[in-house]
Design a protein around this motif. Sequence first.
Motif, PDB file in Angstrom:
ATOM      1  N   TYR A 180       0.813  -1.215   0.000  1.00 39.42           N
ATOM      2  CA  TYR A 180       0.000   0.000   0.000  1.00 39.42           C
ATOM      3  C   TYR A 180       0.850   1.270   0.000  1.00 39.42           C
ATOM      4  N   ALA A 181       2.151   1.151   0.293  1.00 38.83           N
ATOM      5  CA  ALA A 181       2.990   2.345   0.324  1.00 38.83           C
ATOM      6  C   ALA A 181       4.423   1.986  -0.051  1.00 38.83           C
ATOM      7  N   ILE A 182       5.044   2.831  -0.885  1.00 38.65           N
ATOM      8  CA  ILE A 182       6.429   2.641  -1.331  1.00 38.65           C
ATOM      9  C   ILE A 182       7.193   3.931  -1.031  1.00 38.65           C
ATOM     10  N   GLU A 183       8.302   3.806  -0.331  1.00 37.39           N
ATOM     11  CA  GLU A 183       9.130   4.976  -0.021  1.00 37.39           C
ATOM     12  C   GLU A 183       9.604   5.618  -1.334  1.00 37.39           C
ATOM     13  N   PRO A 184       9.431   6.927  -1.507  1.00 32.07           N
ATOM     14  CA  PRO A 184       9.817   7.559  -2.783  1.00 32.07           C
ATOM     15  C   PRO A 184      11.302   7.911  -2.877  1.00 32.07           C
ATOM     16  N   ARG A 185      12.158   7.093  -2.286  1.00 29.43           N
ATOM     17  CA  ARG A 185      13.593   7.306  -2.401  1.00 29.43           C
ATOM     18  C   ARG A 185      14.325   6.004  -2.109  1.00 29.43           C
ATOM     19  N   ILE A 186      15.558   5.917  -2.596  1.00 29.73           N
ATOM     20  CA  ILE A 186      16.409   4.760  -2.361  1.00 29.73           C
ATOM     21  C   ILE A 186      17.307   5.052  -1.167  1.00 29.73           C
ATOM     22  N   GLU A 187      17.422   4.068  -0.241  1.00 28.89           N
ATOM     23  CA  GLU A 187      18.338   4.222   0.882  1.00 28.89           C
ATOM     24  C   GLU A 187      19.770   4.263   0.347  1.00 28.89           C
ATOM     25  N   SER A 188      20.475   5.369   0.588  1.00 25.28           N
ATOM     26  CA  SER A 188      21.800   5.556  -0.004  1.00 25.28           C
ATOM     27  C   SER A 188      22.840   4.596   0.563  1.00 25.28           C
ATOM     28  N   GLN A 189      22.687   4.170   1.810  1.00 19.26           N
ATOM     29  CA  GLN A 189      23.684   3.293   2.422  1.00 19.26           C
ATOM     30  C   GLN A 189      23.499   1.834   2.005  1.00 19.26           C
ATOM     31  N   THR A 190      22.252   1.399   1.915  1.00 22.69           N
ATOM     32  CA  THR A 190      21.988  -0.005   1.585  1.00 22.69           C
ATOM     33  C   THR A 190      21.579  -0.220   0.137  1.00 22.69           C
ATOM     34  N   ARG A 191      21.284   0.859  -0.591  1.00 24.17           N
ATOM     35  CA  ARG A 191      20.818   0.777  -1.978  1.00 24.17           C
ATOM     36  C   ARG A 191      19.582  -0.113  -2.084  1.00 24.17           C
ATOM     37  N   THR A 192      18.658   0.115  -1.165  1.00 26.22           N
ATOM     38  CA  THR A 192      17.417  -0.649  -1.168  1.00 26.22           C
ATOM     39  C   THR A 192      16.224   0.300  -1.120  1.00 26.22           C
ATOM     40  N   LEU A 193      15.078  -0.240  -1.469  1.00 22.27           N
ATOM     41  CA  LEU A 193      13.821   0.514  -1.483  1.00 22.27           C
ATOM     42  C   LEU A 193      12.925  -0.033  -0.382  1.00 22.27           C
ATOM     43  N   ARG A 194      12.461   0.847   0.512  1.00 25.29           N
ATOM     44  CA  ARG A 194      11.628   0.412   1.636  1.00 25.29           C
ATOM     45  C   ARG A 194      10.162   0.403   1.230  1.00 25.29           C
ATOM     46  N   ILE A 195       9.470  -0.656   1.644  1.00 24.43           N
ATOM     47  CA  ILE A 195       8.078  -0.874   1.229  1.00 24.43           C
ATOM     48  C   ILE A 195       7.262  -1.334   2.429  1.00 24.43           C
ATOM     49  N   ARG A 196       5.977  -0.997   2.426  1.00 27.94           N
ATOM     50  CA  ARG A 196       5.059  -1.504   3.452  1.00 27.94           C
ATOM     51  C   ARG A 196       3.845  -2.138   2.784  1.00 27.94           C
ATOM     52  N   ALA A 197       3.412  -3.242   3.383  1.00 25.91           N
ATOM     53  CA  ALA A 197       2.227  -3.959   2.898  1.00 25.91           C
ATOM     54  C   ALA A 197       1.249  -4.118   4.049  1.00 25.91           C
ATOM     55  N   LEU A 198      -0.006  -4.379   3.709  1.00 26.72           N
ATOM     56  CA  LEU A 198      -1.075  -4.484   4.691  1.00 26.72           C
ATOM     57  C   LEU A 198      -1.763  -5.821   4.524  1.00 26.72           C
ATOM     58  N   GLY A 199      -1.943  -6.550   5.653  1.00 27.27           N
ATOM     59  CA  GLY A 199      -2.569  -7.861   5.594  1.00 27.27           C
ATOM     60  C   GLY A 199      -3.634  -8.034   6.664  1.00 27.27           C
ATOM     61  N   ASP A 200      -4.531  -8.979   6.431  1.00 31.61           N
ATOM     62  CA  ASP A 200      -5.614  -9.254   7.379  1.00 31.61           C
ATOM     63  C   ASP A 200      -5.072  -9.989   8.602  1.00 31.61           C
ATOM     64  N   ASN A 201      -5.574  -9.591   9.775  1.00 33.85           N
ATOM     65  CA  ASN A 201      -5.171 -10.244  11.031  1.00 33.85           C
ATOM     66  C   ASN A 201      -6.373 -10.355  11.952  1.00 33.85           C
ATOM     67  N   THR A 202      -7.481 -10.794  11.367  1.00 35.21           N
ATOM     68  CA  THR A 202      -8.735 -10.866  12.119  1.00 35.21           C
ATOM     69  C   THR A 202      -8.603 -11.755  13.341  1.00 35.21           C
ATOM     70  N   GLU A 203      -7.882 -12.854  13.223  1.00 36.85           N
ATOM     71  CA  GLU A 203      -7.749 -13.789  14.339  1.00 36.85           C
ATOM     72  C   GLU A 203      -6.695 -13.357  15.349  1.00 36.85           C
ATOM     73  N   GLY A 204      -5.945 -12.317  15.040  1.00 34.76           N
ATOM     74  CA  GLY A 204      -4.963 -11.809  15.990  1.00 34.76           C
ATOM     75  C   GLY A 204      -3.745 -12.700  16.177  1.00 34.76           C
ATOM     76  N   LYS A 205      -3.457 -13.547  15.203  1.00 36.05           N
ATOM     77  CA  LYS A 205      -2.301 -14.444  15.328  1.00 36.05           C
ATOM     78  C   LYS A 205      -0.982 -13.690  15.184  1.00 36.05           C
ATOM     79  N   LEU A 206      -0.957 -12.678  14.334  1.00 35.87           N
ATOM     80  CA  LEU A 206       0.275 -11.969  14.020  1.00 35.87           C
ATOM     81  C   LEU A 206       0.488 -10.807  14.990  1.00 35.87           C
ATOM     82  N   LEU A 207       1.711 -10.719  15.530  1.00 35.12           N
ATOM     83  CA  LEU A 207       2.017  -9.693  16.519  1.00 35.12           C
ATOM     84  C   LEU A 207       3.107  -8.760  15.998  1.00 35.12           C
ATOM     85  N   PRO A 208       2.977  -7.464  16.275  1.00 38.96           N
ATOM     86  CA  PRO A 208       3.994  -6.506  15.839  1.00 38.96           C
ATOM     87  C   PRO A 208       5.370  -6.873  16.383  1.00 38.96           C
ATOM     88  N   GLY A 209       6.391  -6.615  15.571  1.00 41.91           N
ATOM     89  CA  GLY A 209       7.762  -6.912  15.965  1.00 41.91           C
ATOM     90  C   GLY A 209       8.264  -8.250  15.498  1.00 41.91           C
TER      91      GLY A 209
END
Length: 359
Positions: A236-265
Motif C-alpha cells: 500500500y505504500a512505497i518509499e519515494p527514495r532509495i536508501e543511499s547506504q543499503t541501496r534498497t527501497l523500503r516498502i510496506r504492505a497491509l494484511g488481514d489479522n482478524t484472528e490476531g495471530k500476528l504480533l507486531p515486531g
Amino acid sequence: MKKILLIIGVLVVIGLLAIPKLQGLSGNSENSNQSNSGSAPLSVDVHVVQPQVFENKIFTTGTLLANEAIDIRSEISGKIVELYLEEGREVTAGETLLKINDSELQARLEQAEYRIGLAEERERRQRQLLERGGISQEEYDATLNELNVLKSEADLIKAQIEKTEIIAPFDGIVGLRYVSNGSYISPNTEIANLQSINPIKIEFSIPERYAGVVENNDRVIFNVQGFDEDFEASIYAIEPRIESQTRTLRIRALGDNTEGKLLPGAFANLELILEEIDDALMIPTISVIPELQGQKVFMLRNGVVQEQQVETGIRTESDIQIIEGLAPGDTVLTTGLLQVRAGQQVRVDQVDKFEGEGS
C-alpha cells in the motif's frame, strides 16, 4: 642376363607374399566402416515445452508492524484517581483510559465562571448606557474586552481539565501497564501501550534494481515463526527514495489479522510477487546457448536435431522464459549440447516437463 632374371624372380616372390597382408588390411578397413555405420545414436535428455503459470518473485525478509500504535502518556503531572486500563483488554476509540485529579482546576474554573457572570452583567449595563449616550464607546470597549479575557481564561482552564483524562484515540488492545491507581505521573511516565493489530503491517526492503517494477497492490506472501501456514498482504505504500547506504527501497504492505495471530515486531520471511504470467514458456537455462547473433537452442523433431534462434525473458536460478522462437509442444535438448550437430539423429533417454515454479 642371369642377374636380371634373378631380380625379377625375387620381386615376384615378394609380391606373392604381400597379397595376403593386403587382403587382411582391406578386410579390417571394411569391418571398421561397417562398425562405424552401425554405431548407436547419441543418447540425450529433452524438455517438452508447455505453457505454465509463472510467478516472478523476490525473496526477502521483513518486520511486522502494528497498524496504529502509541505509548500512553499524560500531558500533565498529577495523581491518578480513576484507572480504567485493563491489561490485554480491547478498547474502542473515545473510551476513557484514566483520570488525573483535577479538583484544583475545577475550583479555578468555577471561580472563572463566577467572574464571567459578573462581567457579563456589567457589559449588559454598559451596553444600555452606551445606547442612551451615558458612557463613551471607549468605556464600553474596555468592559467588553475584560469579559472576553475572562472567557479566554475559562477556556484555558477547560483545556487543562481535558488533559486530565486520557482517551483512546483508536480501537486497539491495551498492553502491559506500569502504573496503579493513586500513582503520581508526569509526561515522562510510561503508563502502557495501545496497539491496533488488525490489519497488520509488514515492512521490508528490496534491491534498487526492482524499483521500476514494484507497484501498489502487488501481492506479498509471508510466514512467521510458530505458524506453518502462509499469510498474504498487499503493498500500500512505497518509499519515494532509495536508501543511499543499503541501496534498497523500503516498502510496506497491509494484511488481514482478524484472528490476531500476528504480533507486531515479529520477523517474517516473505515473497514479493512482481509479475504473474498465465502462459509462460519456461525451459532449463542450460538449454540456451549464447551466440554472437543472439541465443539458440537445439530442438528435436522426428528424432533429428535442429537449431532454433530464441529470444529470452525472465531468468530464474534454474529456468528461463522463452518469448520468441518456441511454441507449446516443442522439444529442446538438455544434455549432449556439446556433441550434437544440426541434422544428427539422437535417442531420447529422459523427458521432463516444467513444473511451474516461480523465481
